[in-house]
Design a protein around this motif. Structure first.
Motif: not given
Length: 388
Positions: A208, A235, A238-239, A374, A376-377
């Protein structure tokens, strides 16, 4: 140079920092210099002479430790823009390492490269020299995103370079992406992922965008010329990245890294994350041996001068306390797919781990704490909870 403790007994790597760039990217706060910034104070030749001298002295210091210097399992040439040295220059770098250290037969040897300063001849030369892995800075396939980042390569060049590297015999090729750049749309990210997958690489890193103080990007954000990256957007991006790469057979092994197989994972970076030992050579490079860390002077001219005068060009050092080593172990291991051994946690950490599991941010498997999707976020938050 500090008084070193013995080697930690794990993998031993060498990182070589090449501080030269053709232009400065607006988001970058690395220790890099353009030709205009350096003037006549330093050159690639003075840097290479300094590197040879530093490696020679470091080898002498390591030879004086109680245990023998282990074989070098990984070499990573980073920057900056190592490909500006050309194929012959990068071959000379590896020759300098080999002159003073013994490389393992299966050593992983990586160089970062800017797609614009590579060619089929370049890849053929460094492959013949002994490099086994190439990491290419792609960032995005969208031209307007590259402009915001002040990247100089054209959108298709990174994919072409990846194909050239594979044609030259590189089995392991990485493409770097940056997501969350102001102005980036979902369609732009999808186009970047399409290009990455079309290139057929076996490793992808995706980071990011971080607005670092002192950069041109930070000044534009502060003036209101560009919006700051949005956490919710980051977020979601990333997903999106994880879903696409996972569907294509690339599995995450560290929060920001995906590989097509265990062999494709970057062993050098795993050495950092697993708490291994490494020598960092070059201006501003950091080293770690047996819980002792030191770092070199940053400017290439000062670096070359310090080495020429004898000794190592270290600017400072610290011996990590047990608490500091514990903190680093937790911070790094949590980010890995293999997870953090619960036996590494103290009583407070174990209680925090139970809360993290109850919150759905991690699972317990084989007595290890492993982040959920979740989790990892929210990896940084998990680390903070474990260390409270």
């Amino acid at each position: 140079m500090p008084v070193l403790r013995d080697f930690g007994g794990g993998a031993f790597g060498i990182y070589v920092h090449v501080p030269f760039c053709a232009t400065r990217c607006g988001y970058c706060d690395f220790n890099t210099y353009t030709a205009g910034e350096l003037g006549s104070s330093a050159s690639t030749q003075s840097w290479l002479d300094g590197l040879r001298g530093e490696l020679a002295t470091a080898a002498e210091v390591f030879d004086g430790l109680p245990s023998a210097t282990p074989q070098v399992s990984t070499v990573f040439v980073g920057g900056g823009t190592p490909s500006l040295l050309g194929g012959d220059g990068l071959a000379s770098v590896l020759d300098a390492v080999r002159a003073h250290f013994t490389l393992a037969d299966d050593a992983e040897v990586t160089t970062e490269s800017n797609p614009e300063s590579t060619s089929p001849e370049f890849f053929a030369r460094i492959r013949a020299a002994g490099y086994t892995r190439v990491s290419l800075g792609m960032q995005s396939a969208a031209e307007h995103v590259l402009r915001v980042l002040d990247r100089t390569h054209t959108p298709g060049r990174a994919v072409a370079a990846a194909r050239e590297a594979r044609a030259a015999g590189f089995e392991h090729v990485n493409l770097d992406l940056i997501y969350g750049t102001p102005g980036e749309r979902d369609a732009d990210l999808d186009a970047s992922l399409d290009a990455v997958l079309d290139a057929g690489v076996d490793h992808v890193s995706a980071y990011s965008l971080i607005v670092e103080d002192g950069t041109a990007l930070a000044r534009k954000v502060r003036k209101g010329e560009l919006p700051a990256p949005d956490d919710d957007v980051l977020a979601a991006r990333y997903e999106r990245i994880d879903a696409r790469l996972s569907a294509a057979g690339l599995t995450w092994y560290e929060v920001s890294n995906w590989a097509g197989s265990d062999a494709a994972a970057c062993r050098h970076n795993l050495g950092y994350w697993d708490g291994g030992d490494w020598l960092g050579a070059g201006p501003g490079a950091h080293s770690h041996v047996g819980g002792v860390r030191w770092w070199n002077v940053k400017h290439p001219a000062r670096y070359a001068d310090r080495v020429a005068r004898g000794g190592l060009p270290s600017a400072g050092w610290e011996a990590l306390t047990e608490q500091e080593r514990y903190t680093e172990r937790v911070m790094l291991a949590v980010r890995l797919r293999t997870g953090l051994p619960l036996t590494d946690l103290d009583a407070s950490g174990l209680r925090a781990a139970e809360r993290v599991i109850a919150d759905g941010l991690a699972t317990r498997a084989r007595n290890r704490l492993i982040l959920t999707d979740r989790g990892r976020l929210l990896a940084d938050g998990v680390v903070r909870d474990l260390l409270l």
